[in-house]
Design a protein around this motif. Structure first.
Motif, PDB file in Angstrom:
ATOM      1  N   GLY A 168       0.811  -1.236  -0.187  1.00 25.48           N
ATOM      2  CA  GLY A 168       0.011  -0.074  -0.097  1.00 25.48           C
ATOM      3  C   GLY A 168       0.884   1.038  -0.108  1.00 25.48           C
ATOM      4  O   GLY A 168       2.122   1.101  -0.126  1.00 25.48           O
ATOM      5  N   LEU A 169       0.287   2.412   0.218  1.00 24.14           N
ATOM      6  CA  LEU A 169       0.797   3.604   0.192  1.00 24.14           C
ATOM      7  C   LEU A 169       0.758   4.176   1.699  1.00 24.14           C
ATOM      8  O   LEU A 169      -0.158   4.286   2.177  1.00 24.14           O
ATOM      9  N   VAL A 170       2.014   4.458   2.207  1.00 18.49           N
ATOM     10  CA  VAL A 170       2.131   4.798   3.766  1.00 18.49           C
ATOM     11  C   VAL A 170       3.193   6.134   3.572  1.00 18.49           C
ATOM     12  O   VAL A 170       3.790   6.531   2.656  1.00 18.49           O
ATOM     13  N   GLY A 176      20.579 -23.259  -2.127  1.00 22.30           N
ATOM     14  CA  GLY A 176      21.565 -22.573  -2.742  1.00 22.30           C
ATOM     15  C   GLY A 176      21.587 -21.201  -2.041  1.00 22.30           C
ATOM     16  O   GLY A 176      21.510 -20.915  -0.812  1.00 22.30           O
ATOM     17  N   ARG A 177      22.187 -20.328  -2.761  1.00 23.29           N
ATOM     18  CA  ARG A 177      22.588 -18.995  -1.948  1.00 23.29           C
ATOM     19  C   ARG A 177      21.164 -18.198  -1.955  1.00 23.29           C
ATOM     20  O   ARG A 177      20.651 -17.865  -2.767  1.00 23.29           O
ATOM     21  N   TYR A 178      21.127 -18.098  -0.559  1.00 22.88           N
ATOM     22  CA  TYR A 178      19.650 -17.614  -0.024  1.00 22.88           C
ATOM     23  C   TYR A 178      19.689 -16.195  -0.761  1.00 22.88           C
ATOM     24  O   TYR A 178      18.501 -15.396  -0.904  1.00 22.88           O
ATOM     25  N   TYR A 179      20.594 -15.209  -1.085  1.00 22.23           N
ATOM     26  CA  TYR A 179      20.486 -14.145  -1.578  1.00 22.23           C
ATOM     27  C   TYR A 179      20.438 -13.759  -2.919  1.00 22.23           C
ATOM     28  O   TYR A 179      20.360 -12.808  -3.385  1.00 22.23           O
ATOM     29  N   SER A 180      20.523 -15.028  -3.620  1.00 22.74           N
ATOM     30  CA  SER A 180      20.445 -14.758  -4.940  1.00 22.74           C
ATOM     31  C   SER A 180      19.145 -15.176  -5.635  1.00 22.74           C
ATOM     32  O   SER A 180      18.253 -16.194  -5.086  1.00 22.74           O
ATOM     33  N   THR A 181      18.452 -14.234  -6.611  1.00 24.20           N
ATOM     34  CA  THR A 181      17.322 -14.902  -7.239  1.00 24.20           C
ATOM     35  C   THR A 181      17.256 -16.069  -8.022  1.00 24.20           C
ATOM     36  O   THR A 181      16.326 -16.770  -8.267  1.00 24.20           O
ATOM     37  N   HIS A 182      18.448 -16.440  -8.325  1.00 28.82           N
ATOM     38  CA  HIS A 182      18.769 -17.634  -9.171  1.00 28.82           C
ATOM     39  C   HIS A 182      18.469 -19.109  -8.258  1.00 28.82           C
ATOM     40  O   HIS A 182      18.174 -19.986  -8.827  1.00 28.82           O
ATOM     41  N   SER A 183      18.403 -18.559  -7.026  1.00 27.77           N
ATOM     42  CA  SER A 183      18.378 -19.798  -6.134  1.00 27.77           C
ATOM     43  C   SER A 183      16.648 -20.297  -5.907  1.00 27.77           C
ATOM     44  O   SER A 183      16.223 -21.288  -5.131  1.00 27.77           O
ATOM     45  N   TYR A 184      15.828 -19.627  -6.475  1.00 30.14           N
ATOM     46  CA  TYR A 184      14.406 -19.429  -5.886  1.00 30.14           C
ATOM     47  C   TYR A 184      13.720 -19.859  -7.094  1.00 30.14           C
ATOM     48  O   TYR A 184      13.857 -19.542  -8.451  1.00 30.14           O
ATOM     49  N   ASP A 185      12.893 -20.815  -7.129  1.00 27.25           N
ATOM     50  CA  ASP A 185      12.032 -21.631  -8.018  1.00 27.25           C
ATOM     51  C   ASP A 185      10.701 -21.068  -8.430  1.00 27.25           C
ATOM     52  O   ASP A 185      10.320 -21.134  -9.528  1.00 27.25           O
ATOM     53  N   TYR A 186      10.130 -20.607  -7.227  1.00 28.96           N
ATOM     54  CA  TYR A 186       8.670 -20.091  -7.593  1.00 28.96           C
ATOM     55  C   TYR A 186       8.654 -18.732  -6.689  1.00 28.96           C
ATOM     56  O   TYR A 186       9.285 -18.300  -6.112  1.00 28.96           O
ATOM     57  N   TRP A 187       7.875 -17.800  -7.746  1.00 24.41           N
ATOM     58  CA  TRP A 187       7.600 -16.440  -7.233  1.00 24.41           C
ATOM     59  C   TRP A 187       6.293 -16.083  -7.341  1.00 24.41           C
ATOM     60  O   TRP A 187       5.558 -16.647  -8.161  1.00 24.41           O
ATOM     61  N   GLY A 188       5.735 -15.121  -6.386  1.00 19.75           N
ATOM     62  CA  GLY A 188       4.545 -14.457  -6.463  1.00 19.75           C
ATOM     63  C   GLY A 188       4.448 -13.215  -7.301  1.00 19.75           C
ATOM     64  O   GLY A 188       5.564 -13.150  -7.976  1.00 19.75           O
ATOM     65  N   GLN A 189       3.484 -12.572  -7.580  1.00 26.41           N
ATOM     66  CA  GLN A 189       3.250 -11.591  -8.671  1.00 26.41           C
ATOM     67  C   GLN A 189       3.642 -10.215  -8.158  1.00 26.41           C
ATOM     68  O   GLN A 189       3.749  -9.374  -8.929  1.00 26.41           O
ATOM     69  N   GLY A 190       3.966 -10.303  -6.709  1.00 25.90           N
ATOM     70  CA  GLY A 190       4.313  -8.970  -6.319  1.00 25.90           C
ATOM     71  C   GLY A 190       3.250  -8.144  -5.607  1.00 25.90           C
ATOM     72  O   GLY A 190       2.162  -8.042  -6.056  1.00 25.90           O
ATOM     73  N   THR A 191       3.699  -7.202  -4.701  1.00 25.31           N
ATOM     74  CA  THR A 191       2.849  -6.341  -4.089  1.00 25.31           C
ATOM     75  C   THR A 191       3.588  -4.990  -3.841  1.00 25.31           C
ATOM     76  O   THR A 191       4.657  -4.911  -3.387  1.00 25.31           O
ATOM     77  N   GLN A 192       2.820  -3.800  -4.227  1.00 25.07           N
ATOM     78  CA  GLN A 192       3.385  -2.627  -4.215  1.00 25.07           C
ATOM     79  C   GLN A 192       3.417  -1.858  -3.099  1.00 25.07           C
ATOM     80  O   GLN A 192       2.505  -2.107  -2.314  1.00 25.07           O
ATOM     81  N   VAL A 193       4.677  -1.529  -2.739  1.00 22.40           N
ATOM     82  CA  VAL A 193       4.671  -0.637  -1.348  1.00 22.40           C
ATOM     83  C   VAL A 193       5.310   0.628  -1.889  1.00 22.40           C
ATOM     84  O   VAL A 193       6.461   0.849  -2.334  1.00 22.40           O
ATOM     85  N   THR A 194       4.659   1.747  -1.341  1.00 20.59           N
ATOM     86  CA  THR A 194       5.101   3.096  -1.675  1.00 20.59           C
ATOM     87  C   THR A 194       4.973   3.875  -0.390  1.00 20.59           C
ATOM     88  O   THR A 194       4.183   3.851   0.214  1.00 20.59           O
ATOM     89  N   VAL A 195       6.486   4.276  -0.346  1.00 22.22           N
ATOM     90  CA  VAL A 195       6.676   5.099   1.175  1.00 22.22           C
ATOM     91  C   VAL A 195       6.701   6.680   0.736  1.00 22.22           C
ATOM     92  O   VAL A 195       7.637   6.780   0.027  1.00 22.22           O
ATOM     93  N   SER A 196       5.795   7.461   1.070  1.00 22.32           N
ATOM     94  CA  SER A 196       5.927   8.903   0.794  1.00 22.32           C
ATOM     95  C   SER A 196       6.956   9.629   1.874  1.00 22.32           C
ATOM     96  O   SER A 196       6.835   9.216   3.047  1.00 22.32           O
TER      97      SER A 196
END
Length: 123
Positions: free
Chosen positions: A10-12, A102-122
Motif C-alpha cells: 500500500g501507500l504509507v 542455494g545462495r539465499y540472497y540470489s534470485t537464481h536460487s528461487y524456483d517459484y515467485w509470487g506476482q508481487g505487491t506494491q509498497v510506496t513510502v512517501s
C-alpha cells in the motif's frame, strides 16, 4: 506447481509500518525455505530477507536489518514480512519466493515467485 500470492502492500508515509503476507498453494512443502525480494523502478531485484524451512534461521539485507522482521506460519502455508520505520527508499514491488536451497540472497536460487505487491513510502 506452487502458487505464491502476496498481499498487504500500500501507500504509507515515512515512519509507518506495513505487514506483507505471502500464502502458498499447490505442491508446496512447509519445510522449504522462503525469501522476500524487492524491485524498485529501473533497478534490479534485490534480496530483502530469507528464512529457513523451520524458521529457525533468518537473514536480512543490511538495508532493512533492525526494521524488518520475517516470520512464517507453516500451518497456514503463509510467510510474513513486518516492515517498520519505513523509508522512501523502501518503495518497491515486493516479492516472495520459494527455494529448495542455494545462495539465499540470489534470485537464481528461487524456483517459484509470487506476482508481487506494491509498497510506496512517501516522504
Amino acid at each position: 506447481q506452487v502458487q505464491l500470492v502476496e498481499s498487504g502492500g500500500g501507500l504509507v508515509q515515512a515512519g509507518d509500518s506495513l505487514r506483507l503476507s505471502c500464502t502458498a498453494s499447490g505442491r508446496t512443502f512447509s519445510n522449504y525455505a522462503r525469501g522476500w525480494f524487492r524491485q524498485a523502478p529501473g533497478k534490479e531485484r534485490e534480496f530483502v530477507a530469507h528464512f529457513s524451512g523451520s524458521g529457525s534461521t533468518t537473514y536480512y539485507a543490511d538495508s532493512v536489518k533492525g526494521r524488518f522482521t520475517a516470520s512464517r506460519d507453516n500451518a497456514k502455508n503463509t510467510v510474513y514480512l513486518q516492515m517498520n520505520s519505513l523509508k522512501p527508499e523502501d518503495t518497491a514491488v515486493y516479492y516472495c519466493a520459494q527455494t529448495r536451497g542455494g545462495r539465499y540472497y540470489s534470485t537464481h536460487s528461487y524456483d517459484y515467485w509470487g506476482q508481487g505487491t506494491q509498497v510506496t513510502v512517501s516522504s
